[in-house]
Design a protein around this motif. Structure first.
Motif, mmCIF file in Angstrom:
data_model
loop_
_atom_site.group_PDB
_atom_site.id
_atom_site.type_symbol
_atom_site.label_atom_id
_atom_site.label_comp_id
_atom_site.label_asym_id
_atom_site.label_seq_id
_atom_site.Cartn_x
_atom_site.Cartn_y
_atom_site.Cartn_z
ATOM 1 N N ILE A 172 33.106 -52.620 -20.855
ATOM 2 C CA ILE A 172 33.913 -52.362 -18.905
ATOM 3 C C ILE A 172 32.817 -53.093 -17.578
ATOM 4 O O ILE A 172 32.746 -52.819 -16.863
ATOM 5 N N ALA A 173 32.068 -54.213 -18.552
ATOM 6 C CA ALA A 173 31.134 -55.045 -17.624
ATOM 7 C C ALA A 173 30.789 -53.655 -16.672
ATOM 8 O O ALA A 173 30.248 -53.455 -16.966
ATOM 9 N N SER A 174 30.766 -54.955 -15.595
ATOM 10 C CA SER A 174 29.992 -54.199 -13.867
ATOM 11 C C SER A 174 30.453 -52.403 -13.581
ATOM 12 O O SER A 174 29.636 -51.912 -12.427
ATOM 13 N N GLY A 175 31.914 -52.027 -14.740
ATOM 14 C CA GLY A 175 31.510 -50.968 -14.050
ATOM 15 C C GLY A 175 30.862 -49.457 -14.806
ATOM 16 O O GLY A 175 30.605 -48.280 -14.039
ATOM 17 N N CYS A 176 29.246 -50.032 -15.744
ATOM 18 C CA CYS A 176 28.671 -49.414 -16.165
ATOM 19 C C CYS A 176 27.166 -49.754 -14.819
ATOM 20 O O CYS A 176 26.372 -48.683 -15.182
ATOM 21 N N LYS A 177 27.250 -50.249 -13.475
ATOM 22 C CA LYS A 177 26.556 -50.462 -12.501
ATOM 23 C C LYS A 177 26.324 -48.973 -11.873
ATOM 24 O O LYS A 177 25.692 -48.281 -11.628
ATOM 25 N N LEU A 178 27.635 -47.988 -12.432
ATOM 26 C CA LEU A 178 27.446 -46.234 -11.840
ATOM 27 C C LEU A 178 26.523 -45.814 -12.852
ATOM 28 O O LEU A 178 24.955 -44.081 -12.400
ATOM 29 N N PHE A 179 26.138 -46.176 -13.788
ATOM 30 C CA PHE A 179 25.273 -45.291 -15.017
ATOM 31 C C PHE A 179 24.055 -45.731 -14.707
ATOM 32 O O PHE A 179 23.189 -45.164 -15.070
ATOM 33 N N PHE A 191 25.517 -56.614 3.608
ATOM 34 C CA PHE A 191 26.065 -56.500 1.922
ATOM 35 C C PHE A 191 26.192 -57.633 1.251
ATOM 36 O O PHE A 191 26.718 -58.646 1.176
ATOM 37 N N HIS A 192 26.050 -58.248 -0.472
ATOM 38 C CA HIS A 192 26.069 -58.966 -0.720
ATOM 39 C C HIS A 192 26.641 -58.604 -2.301
ATOM 40 O O HIS A 192 25.254 -58.794 -2.867
ATOM 41 N N TYR A 193 27.557 -58.626 -2.784
ATOM 42 C CA TYR A 193 27.994 -58.177 -4.653
ATOM 43 C C TYR A 193 26.434 -58.978 -5.267
ATOM 44 O O TYR A 193 26.477 -60.044 -5.262
ATOM 45 N N ASN A 194 25.712 -57.932 -6.337
ATOM 46 C CA ASN A 194 24.487 -59.104 -6.824
ATOM 47 C C ASN A 194 24.545 -58.009 -8.546
ATOM 48 O O ASN A 194 23.913 -56.679 -8.407
ATOM 49 N N ASN A 195 24.308 -58.479 -9.442
ATOM 50 C CA ASN A 195 23.588 -58.044 -10.620
ATOM 51 C C ASN A 195 22.600 -58.404 -10.917
ATOM 52 O O ASN A 195 22.320 -57.340 -11.299
ATOM 53 N N ALA A 196 21.979 -59.532 -10.321
ATOM 54 C CA ALA A 196 20.330 -59.589 -11.178
ATOM 55 C C ALA A 196 19.736 -58.272 -9.904
ATOM 56 O O ALA A 196 18.258 -57.803 -10.794
ATOM 57 N N ALA A 219 27.091 -36.240 -20.841
ATOM 58 C CA ALA A 219 28.072 -36.062 -20.435
ATOM 59 C C ALA A 219 28.819 -35.825 -21.230
ATOM 60 O O ALA A 219 29.895 -35.480 -21.383
ATOM 61 N N GLY A 220 28.371 -35.460 -22.694
ATOM 62 C CA GLY A 220 29.897 -35.123 -23.786
ATOM 63 C C GLY A 220 30.442 -36.609 -24.210
ATOM 64 O O GLY A 220 31.461 -36.827 -25.825
ATOM 65 N N MET A 221 29.569 -38.394 -24.215
ATOM 66 C CA MET A 221 30.116 -38.762 -23.869
ATOM 67 C C MET A 221 29.661 -39.307 -25.577
ATOM 68 O O MET A 221 29.272 -40.394 -25.480
ATOM 69 N N MET A 222 30.393 -38.737 -26.187
ATOM 70 C CA MET A 222 29.895 -39.440 -27.870
ATOM 71 C C MET A 222 30.294 -40.424 -28.874
ATOM 72 O O MET A 222 29.782 -40.797 -29.821
ATOM 73 N N ASP A 223 30.883 -40.873 -27.238
ATOM 74 C CA ASP A 223 32.202 -43.056 -28.575
ATOM 75 C C ASP A 223 31.350 -44.109 -27.740
ATOM 76 O O ASP A 223 31.534 -44.888 -27.852
ATOM 77 N N SER A 224 30.812 -43.417 -26.243
ATOM 78 C CA SER A 224 30.710 -44.154 -25.949
ATOM 79 C C SER A 224 28.720 -45.363 -26.216
ATOM 80 O O SER A 224 27.877 -44.389 -26.234
ATOM 81 N N GLY A 225 28.524 -46.231 -26.002
ATOM 82 C CA GLY A 225 27.133 -46.844 -26.306
ATOM 83 C C GLY A 225 26.603 -48.470 -25.777
ATOM 84 O O GLY A 225 28.151 -49.200 -25.504
ATOM 85 N N TYR A 226 25.728 -49.321 -25.812
ATOM 86 C CA TYR A 226 25.844 -50.806 -25.129
ATOM 87 C C TYR A 226 25.566 -51.271 -26.468
ATOM 88 O O TYR A 226 24.098 -50.984 -27.286
ATOM 89 N N ASP A 238 23.210 -53.764 -16.098
ATOM 90 C CA ASP A 238 24.562 -54.764 -14.482
ATOM 91 C C ASP A 238 25.678 -54.400 -15.528
ATOM 92 O O ASP A 238 26.982 -54.443 -14.421
ATOM 93 N N GLY A 239 25.676 -53.917 -16.722
ATOM 94 C CA GLY A 239 27.021 -53.941 -16.598
ATOM 95 C C GLY A 239 27.656 -54.493 -18.572
ATOM 96 O O GLY A 239 26.368 -55.020 -19.679
ATOM 97 N N GLY A 240 28.320 -53.862 -19.151
ATOM 98 C CA GLY A 240 28.009 -54.901 -20.534
ATOM 99 C C GLY A 240 28.436 -53.208 -21.758
ATOM 100 O O GLY A 240 28.334 -53.333 -23.057
ATOM 101 N N ALA A 241 28.491 -51.594 -21.551
ATOM 102 C CA ALA A 241 28.508 -50.495 -21.663
ATOM 103 C C ALA A 241 30.076 -50.771 -22.782
ATOM 104 O O ALA A 241 30.894 -51.365 -22.155
ATOM 105 N N TYR A 242 30.130 -50.190 -23.622
ATOM 106 C CA TYR A 242 31.402 -49.222 -24.026
ATOM 107 C C TYR A 242 31.769 -48.380 -24.342
ATOM 108 O O TYR A 242 30.832 -47.586 -24.461
#
Length: 340
Positions: free
Chosen positions: A54-61, A155-160, A189-196, A232-236
């Motif tokens: 999910i790339a940057s989708g996991c910045k929330l985590f 505001f400037h979107y930033n991975n670093a 959260a019971g997310m048993m199938d997710s991980g890095y 900054d990203g890369g979880a499944y």
């Protein structure tokens, strides 16, 4: 086939979408659709149990992890970067705080600056991606560079910045970042199938990411991204697990009410309708919150997931191609008319 399924199939045929879409309404009823192959060579189809990058989708985590450590009294949103990490940043401002890093307003230089380069693969020409296995491996790519602007100025979107937040999580928790998220977020959260997961050790039911070439050929993305994701990203995740994340977050399973409200506050503004909280995008419509959402794009990855407060609907679209998730998400919004 109902109206919703018809709309998704029409959109899929238009953009050749490969992935999974899932919508959970306010009553907890789910609608799902799967398209394309998780593994093209074996013609293994994508399905609801398929894990997607999910790339940057996991910045929330990462933001949730920081918020949890603030609740424990180990950090403060106003704590300065220089007081969090014992690492040399010769040209960084002494005024950078955790708040600045969370909201992309820190001004720190990025290791992948979308103003300068548009192809993420360019990063790994001189620095092999298989060497990037931990957060500290990213540091040589930006720690000696100059600031882009004064902290808090814009505001400037930033991975670093999110790599730095991950390092802060590691120091404050005394755990490897990915282990922390697994234990304190996914498990709770019971997310048993997710991980890095590492590219060279992917578990079963994991979609390979595909990059389609103009001549009709394709390749996987295993040489286009770091071998293992981080802060900054890369979880499944699976689409179902992402729904559990929203429920766990909004149901105060992961954060207390006061901290959750801080995470969901529009702290920074991108344009008239788009704002950023802590690790989360916020879109306004007619002075109301239309949706809280996260998204991620990498070579061979496109991802969108959102919560619509007006209808308490959760929508998630995971794709193992570089584009397509946005089109499917747009179709979901138009079909369900999830208005603010």
């Amino acid at each position: 086939m109902n109206k919703f399924e018809e709309a998704l199939h029409e959109a899929q045929s238009r953009v050749d979408f490969s992935g999974v879409a899932m919508v959970v309404d306010g009553n907890g009823d789910a609608s799902t659709a799967s398209f394309g192959y998780a593994n093209r060579a074996d013609q293994s189809k994508n399905h609801l149990g398929t894990r997607f990058g999910i790339a940057s989708g996991c910045k929330l985590f990462t933001a949730i992890a920081i918020c949890q450590l603030v609740e424990e009294g180990k950090l403060n949103f106003n704590t300065r970067l220089k007081d969090c990490l014992d690492i040399e940043f010769p040209s960084f401002s002494a005024e950078i705080t955790i708040h600045h890093l969370l909201t992309h307003t820190s001004g720190v230089p990025d290791y992948f600056d979308e103003d300068v380069m548009d192809d993420f693969e360019e990063l790994w020409i001189k620095r092999p991606m298989y060497h990037i296995r931990s957060l500290k491996d990213f540091l040589p790519m930006f720690q000696d560079e100059q600031m882009k602007f004064t902290p808090g100025e814009s505001f400037h979107y930033n991975n670093a910045g999110y790599i730095l937040l991950g390092l802060i999580v590691e120091r404050a928790s005394k755990m490897e970042f990915t282990d922390y998220v697994q234990e304190h977020i996914f498990k709770k959260a019971g997310m048993m199938d997710s991980g890095y997961f590492s590219f060279d050790a992917l578990p079963s039911n994991t979609a390979l990411g595909y990059i389609d070439q103009p001549d009709g050929s394709w390749k996987t993305n295993i040489y286009s991204l770091p071998v293992k994701g981080g802060s900054d990203g890369g979880a499944y995740i699976t689409a179902e697990d992402m729904s559990k994340l929203w429920k766990g977050l909004l149901g105060q399973l992961l954060l207390k009410e006061e901290t959750l409200n801080k995470l969901l506050t529009p702290h920074a503004q991108e344009d008239e309708i788009n704002f950023y909280g802590y690790g989360i995008w916020i879109k306004r419509q007619d002075d109301d919150i239309f949706k809280y959402h996260v998204m991620g794009y990498d070579p061979g990855v496109s991802f969108h997931s959102a919560y619509y407060p007006a209808t308490q609907t959760i929508a998630t679209v995971c794709s193992n191609k570089s584009s397509g998730a946005y089109d499917i998400m747009e179709t979901i919004e138009e079909t369900l008319q999830v208005k603010a």
